[in-house]
Design a protein around this motif. Structure first.
Motif, PDB file in Angstrom:
ATOM      1  N   ILE A   1     -41.715  -9.303 -33.185  1.00 18.74           N
ATOM      2  CA  ILE A   1     -41.953  -8.276 -34.163  1.00 18.74           C
ATOM      3  C   ILE A   1     -43.216  -7.796 -34.407  1.00 18.74           C
ATOM      4  O   ILE A   1     -43.651  -6.512 -34.317  1.00 18.74           O
ATOM      5  N   TRP A   2     -44.104  -8.860 -34.764  1.00 15.64           N
ATOM      6  CA  TRP A   2     -45.418  -8.244 -34.895  1.00 15.64           C
ATOM      7  C   TRP A   2     -46.399  -8.108 -33.563  1.00 15.64           C
ATOM      8  O   TRP A   2     -47.108  -7.045 -33.637  1.00 15.64           O
ATOM      9  N   SER A   3     -45.983  -8.806 -32.566  1.00 19.94           N
ATOM     10  CA  SER A   3     -46.553  -8.424 -31.306  1.00 19.94           C
ATOM     11  C   SER A   3     -46.210  -6.821 -31.077  1.00 19.94           C
ATOM     12  O   SER A   3     -47.282  -6.070 -30.658  1.00 19.94           O
ATOM     13  N   GLU A   4     -45.126  -6.490 -31.121  1.00 22.76           N
ATOM     14  CA  GLU A   4     -44.764  -5.080 -30.676  1.00 22.76           C
ATOM     15  C   GLU A   4     -45.085  -4.191 -31.799  1.00 22.76           C
ATOM     16  O   GLU A   4     -45.504  -3.202 -31.645  1.00 22.76           O
TER      17      GLU A   4
ATOM     18  N   ALA B   1     -40.131   2.135 -26.011  1.00 23.89           N
ATOM     19  CA  ALA B   1     -39.702   0.808 -25.664  1.00 23.89           C
ATOM     20  C   ALA B   1     -40.130  -0.143 -26.900  1.00 23.89           C
ATOM     21  O   ALA B   1     -39.235  -1.120 -27.233  1.00 23.89           O
ATOM     22  N   SER B   2     -41.316  -0.250 -27.463  1.00 24.17           N
ATOM     23  CA  SER B   2     -41.571  -1.137 -28.589  1.00 24.17           C
ATOM     24  C   SER B   2     -40.681  -0.869 -29.843  1.00 24.17           C
ATOM     25  O   SER B   2     -40.223  -1.754 -30.231  1.00 24.17           O
ATOM     26  N   ILE B   3     -40.457   0.314 -30.142  1.00 30.25           N
ATOM     27  CA  ILE B   3     -39.698   0.749 -31.366  1.00 30.25           C
ATOM     28  C   ILE B   3     -38.392   0.098 -30.923  1.00 30.25           C
ATOM     29  O   ILE B   3     -37.574  -0.415 -31.696  1.00 30.25           O
ATOM     30  N   ASP B   4     -37.921   0.280 -29.807  1.00 26.19           N
ATOM     31  CA  ASP B   4     -36.462  -0.156 -29.298  1.00 26.19           C
ATOM     32  C   ASP B   4     -36.580  -1.692 -29.408  1.00 26.19           C
ATOM     33  O   ASP B   4     -35.462  -2.413 -30.064  1.00 26.19           O
ATOM     34  N   LEU B   5     -37.544  -2.492 -28.958  1.00 22.56           N
ATOM     35  CA  LEU B   5     -37.728  -4.045 -29.121  1.00 22.56           C
ATOM     36  C   LEU B   5     -37.415  -4.375 -30.590  1.00 22.56           C
ATOM     37  O   LEU B   5     -36.886  -5.346 -30.920  1.00 22.56           O
ATOM     38  N   ILE B   6     -38.325  -3.501 -31.351  1.00 27.40           N
ATOM     39  CA  ILE B   6     -38.425  -4.073 -32.649  1.00 27.40           C
ATOM     40  C   ILE B   6     -37.009  -3.927 -33.503  1.00 27.40           C
ATOM     41  O   ILE B   6     -36.401  -4.767 -34.066  1.00 27.40           O
TER      42      ILE B   6
ATOM     43  N   VAL C   1     -50.153 -13.480 -21.702  1.00 25.11           N
ATOM     44  CA  VAL C   1     -49.542 -12.940 -22.572  1.00 25.11           C
ATOM     45  C   VAL C   1     -49.789 -11.427 -22.453  1.00 25.11           C
ATOM     46  O   VAL C   1     -51.058 -10.957 -21.896  1.00 25.11           O
ATOM     47  N   GLU C   2     -48.858 -10.499 -22.493  1.00 24.65           N
ATOM     48  CA  GLU C   2     -49.178  -9.161 -22.126  1.00 24.65           C
ATOM     49  C   GLU C   2     -49.519  -8.358 -23.580  1.00 24.65           C
ATOM     50  O   GLU C   2     -48.748  -8.103 -24.396  1.00 24.65           O
ATOM     51  N   GLN C   3     -50.734  -8.039 -23.348  1.00 26.34           N
ATOM     52  CA  GLN C   3     -51.268  -7.222 -24.556  1.00 26.34           C
ATOM     53  C   GLN C   3     -51.165  -5.667 -24.064  1.00 26.34           C
ATOM     54  O   GLN C   3     -50.757  -5.310 -23.297  1.00 26.34           O
ATOM     55  N   PRO C   4     -51.462  -4.911 -25.364  1.00 24.92           N
ATOM     56  CA  PRO C   4     -51.248  -3.474 -25.195  1.00 24.92           C
ATOM     57  C   PRO C   4     -52.081  -2.972 -23.861  1.00 24.92           C
ATOM     58  O   PRO C   4     -51.818  -1.948 -23.102  1.00 24.92           O
ATOM     59  N   ARG C   5     -53.258  -3.581 -23.622  1.00 25.92           N
ATOM     60  CA  ARG C   5     -54.032  -3.043 -22.626  1.00 25.92           C
ATOM     61  C   ARG C   5     -53.855  -3.872 -21.221  1.00 25.92           C
ATOM     62  O   ARG C   5     -54.206  -3.374 -20.221  1.00 25.92           O
TER      63      ARG C   5
END
Lengths: 126, 130, 286, 359
Positions: D98-101, D263-268, D296-300
């Motif tokens: 959750i915090w990652s997204e 996609a992030s909103i959906d994951l959260i 790890v996959e970061q935003p960038r």
């Protein structure tokens, strides 16, 4: 779908480096990073490659002043890592396609991570 | 509608009034968990020095002999690790941000904790806060 | 004597009016972006502060050029409000911008050079349209003199809708609003920093700012000419036009210079078509 | 041959508040060559690991970057957990996700704002940051920090999110998504934005792969590569498909990020509704001995933390390869041929985070 990530590390000799890298490139691997670790008097240089989350490392061990051939003619983008190797560790790299000659990372001190400097630069907080 | 896609937002903004606040005239929004700054209670500190050992940026210094506890606010990154590590609850995290300063001052406290006279098996009821 | 009063009033009141317009502009823009925005008098504070700043110049010639820019902008506006010849006014107006470009070329900074080049492109883009607007007003009122155009009873806008639209397009360039804020913008977040005005500072920059206020009042006066037969409608039209410019500024990205040039000339084309139809009608009617 | 001029771009340029320097060789207003250089703020954080205990280095790792902060801490912790064979409880995995997204949301909204600013669209910039503010509020309420969360630690997480707060977050997601979709529509459909972005800074799929591009830069060119597919944290349970665009231009890279926001909103949303009960952390004993390349996959894009322990409390080496460093070669290839007016847009399209790069 979850892919399992695997990591393998194989040692490579200095003279085999470009041949091995070439072979990996032909196999469709991409270059992830090149990173150095100093192991007290010598450097380990990890060339990391990836294909479909399968992680492969070529590990090269070199002495402080050994010249390392550049792989930037195989992977064009390798120049950032090779300049970093030179600018931070002082490892001479031969034939980089875009050679900044020590100006890519402009640190106040030359070669801050070099093994020959060890002990000289004490961390101020320590 | 390809052109002037932003119209909806512009009209909504015009109608809804500003979303910004005039900081610092209006204080910044903080939550109950906000890590603002560390406060120290010299009356309960037993000089165990766990806080200064745990501090990742060496902002806390403790002198057991002189009974002095120091914090360098300019080094402190307000991570809250000291607050969690303190076994006596002498440290707490306040949500207000520390106000800006113009010169480098190290805050110094004299520890006033006095050891109880006789070890009468005092129960450790003052366990770690936060 | 009327003409003198008009000119003097313009010279004194235009900076005040222009500054207030800029202040209102900033406030409305801020509200459109969901911000509180600066106080209404912020532009005056800014310019006042600029005058207090230390004079730091690369080449002294630039001060001279910028002063000339200010004088010629004020002159063209004064001529306009004195009821002078539109063609002369347009000429003085263009000359003023040539001085600004020369001022930017006088310093050796790549940002201000590129800004100057873009300013020249802008001049190329809007100049034909301004002349066409003057010609259009002449065709309707039969005179190039502002005094005669103002007193005419013909509703110019009905004859010149195309010319007016074209003028509004180049007004976006002139007011340095997005999408055509290519040579300099009100915010330095641009690839060429602040373009043509990058190297101006202190009182020199304040002069550029005041010139810009003069210019805005003059241009809004030009807009008024299209509605001169009914002054109340004219003032409403000026306000609506300016609001529309602010709105467009807020709903578009900055275009490249090629698009600015193309739009300027498309506007001109619109004006030419308008004038062609008008002259055909007049000849047919005659 | 037209006259060539060199326009310096950065390290302090108002359109790009990051200390990267580019020497742009121009012919008229067309870029023929771009030479980057960095290193203005090199901080030597990699060497700091020799002075800090491995459990405390999390706080240092978190401060490598002010935007992907949580993910640096996550990547570091995962690396140590892998070396020490620590099993993290499920609830910690979900909270980390959750915090990652949330971090990804705030990073992408920040980037969208800066991107809009680079093409002179101030209003869109303000709107993006206005939306980002609501994400930051959630982060502050749940972790105590707006951009430096400080909740990840080796062996789990430091804080829990209560059931009430989770329900409140879940309720807030629908209106937030509607607002994000309005914002995304402007980026994807507005004519002036399209005019500025389409066909600009094109990089083909093969080229992006060969140059080692990472993250949205690679995915915008059609390389379906997203480290979340390996199922670290709770991504394995939640299921995940990378967002891919094929055009390879700035518009495609922008579209990838806009769709990743959705996609992030959906994951959260799914992570909140599937949140398991349980403990937050496990006790960590001993010291790491071994090495691991944690990714790890970061935003960038993908970040690599190479960690090497020698059986003491201090690690022997941490080497951090940030995504921006990997995206510099593609950037150098993208710039030639672009107009000067497009340089900020192209540079920002890789989402440069120089403070990450200068770890």
């Amino acid at each position: 779908m979850t892919v399992n990530e695997e990591q393998t590390t194989i040692g490579v000799a200095l003279e085999d480096l470009t041949r091995e890298v070439k072979a990996l490139q032909t196999d469709g691997y991409r270059l992830v990073q090149i990173g150095c670790t100093d192991t007290g008097g010598a450097y380990e240089v990890n060339y990391s490659f990836d294909r479909g989350y399968q992680y492969r490392n070529l590990r090269l061990t070199v002495g402080p002043e050994t010249e390392v051939p550049s792989i930037s003619d195989i992977y064009w983008g390798a120049f950032v890592y090779e300049n970093e190797m030179h600018d931070l560790f002082g490892i001479p790299v031969n034939g980089i396609n875009i050679d900044f000659k020590g100006t890519f990372i402009k640190t106040a001190e030359k070669y801050p991570f070099s093994v020959t400097r060890r002990g000289g630069d004490q961390c101020r907080n320590a | 509608m390809g052109i002037f896609q932003m119209t909806k937002t512009v009209l909504r903004n015009l109608a809804g009034g500003p979303a910004t606040r005039q900081y610092p005239a209006v204080p910044a929004r903080t939550g109950p968990l906000t890590r603002g700054h560390v406060v120290f209670d010299p009356a309960t500190c037993r000089s165990c020095s766990l806080c200064s050992k745990r501090c990742p940026c060496e902002a806390i210094r403790l002198d057991k002999e002189a009974k002095v506890w120091e914090i360098d606010r300019m080094r402190c990154i307000a991570c809250g690790d000291c607050v969690e590590s303190c076994p006596f609850g002498s440290l707490a995290m306040e949500p207000e941000y520390f106000s800006p300063v113009v010169e480098h001052v190290v805050e110094r406290y004299t520890i006033t904790y006095v050891k109880p006279e006789k070890p009468a098996k005092k129960p450790a009821d003052e366990s770690a806060g936060a | 004597m009327n003409w003198l009063i008009g000119a003097v009033l313009f010279l004194i009141l235009a900076p005040i009016g222009g500054g207030l317009i800029a202040g209102i502009d900033r406030k409305i823009t801020a509200r459109m972006q969901g911000r509180v925005g600066p106080p209404l008098l912020q532009p005056f504070y800014d310019v006042g502060k600029l005058f207090e700043k230390e004079r730091a110049v690369v080449t002294t010639a630039q001060n001279f050029y910028v002063l000339a820019y200010l004088i010629f902008i004020a002159l063209s506006g004064a001529l306009f409000f004195a009821g002078g010849d539109l063609l002369l006014i347009v000429f003085a107006f263009t000359l003023a911008h040539v001085f600004l470009v020369l001022g930017a070329y006088a310093v050796h900074s790549p940002y201000s050079h590129i800004g100057a080049e873009r300013e020249l492109i802008q001049v190329m883009a809007y100049e034909p349209m301004i002349i066409l607007a003057a010609v259009g007003l002449y065709m309707v009122s039969g005179s190039f003199y502002v005094t005669d155009i103002v007193t005419t009873t013909v509703p110019a806008i009905l004859y010149l809708p195309g010319v007016f639209l074209g003028f509004v397009v180049i007004l976006t360039i002139k007011l340095r609003k997005s999408p055509f804020d290519i040579s300099t913008s009100h915010h330095a977040h641009q690839e060429i920093v602040k373009g043509i005005t990058t190297e101006f500072s202190g009182s020199t920059l304040a002069q550029v700012e005041i010139a810009h206020w003069y210019e805005n009042v003059f241009l809004l006066g030009f807009v008024f000419l299209f509605f001169a037969w009914n002054p109340v409608l004219g003032i409403i039209a000026v306000a609506v036009t300016y609001l529309a410019e602010i709105f467009v500024d807020n709903v578009t990205a900055r275009a490249r210079w090629q698009a600015a040039l193309k739009s300027g000339w498309l506007a001109t084309l619109l004006g030419i078509v308008n004038l062609a139809i008008l002259s055909y009608m007049m000849l047919g009617g005659a | 041959m037209p006259e060539r001029i060199i326009v310096p771009f950065g390290p302090q340029h108002p359109v790009l508040p990051e200390p990267i320097h580019l020497d742009l060789v121009l012919e008229d207003e067309t870029v023929v060559e771009a030479v980057p250089s960095i290193g203005y703020i090199h901080r030597g954080l990699e060497r700091l690991i020799e002075k800090r205990e491995y459990t405390e280095y999390v706080y240092v790792a978190e401060r490598i970057c002010g935007i992907c902060s949580f993910m640096h801490a996550l990547c570091y912790s995962q690396g140590i957990e892998e070396i020490m064979k620590i099993e993290v409880p499920d609830r910690a995995h979900y909270l980390r996700t959750i915090w990652s997204e949330c971090s990804r949301l705030h990073s992408h909204l920040l980037w969208l704002g800066l991107f809009a600013d680079s093409m002179g669209f101030e209003n869109l910039f303000m709107r993006s940051w206005q939306l980002r503010e609501s994400v930051l509020d959630v982060l502050e309420d749940t972790t105590g920090g707006r951009v430096i969360q400080g909740t990840c630690k080796v062996g789990g997480v430091r804080r829990d999110i209560g059931a009430e707060k989770l329900a409140e977050m879940h309720r807030a997601l629908d209106p937030f998504e509607a607002q994000c979709r309005d914002l995304g529509d402007v980026f994807l459909n507005d004519e002036t934005v399209k005019y500025r972005l389409q066909g600009l800074g094109v990089i083909s799929k093969d080229e992006a792969y060969a140059l080692g591009a990472a993250g949205p830069t690679a995915r915008g060119s059609g390389v379906a590569m997203d480290h979340r597919e390996t199922g670290y944290a709770a991504y394995g349970d939640l299921g995940f498909k990378p967002v891919v665009e094929t055009a390879g231009d700035c518009y495609a890279r922008c579209a990838v990020r806009v769709k990743e926001v959705y996609a992030s909103i959906d994951l959260i949303r799914r992570a909140i509704s599937e949140m398991p009960e349980g403990s937050l952390d496990v006790k960590v004993k001993g010291a790491p001995d071994g090495e691991y390349f944690s990714r790890v996959e970061q935003p960038r894009g993908e970040v690599v933390h190479y960690l090497r322990g020698n059986g003491t409390k201090h690690l022997a080496r941490a080497r951090i390869r940030t995504p921006t460093l990997a995206n510099i070669p593609p950037l150098v290839k993208m710039l030639p041929g672009a107009q000067l007016a497009d340089v900020p847009v192209v540079v920002l399209s890789i989402d440069p985070c120089i403070s990450c790069t200068e770890r």
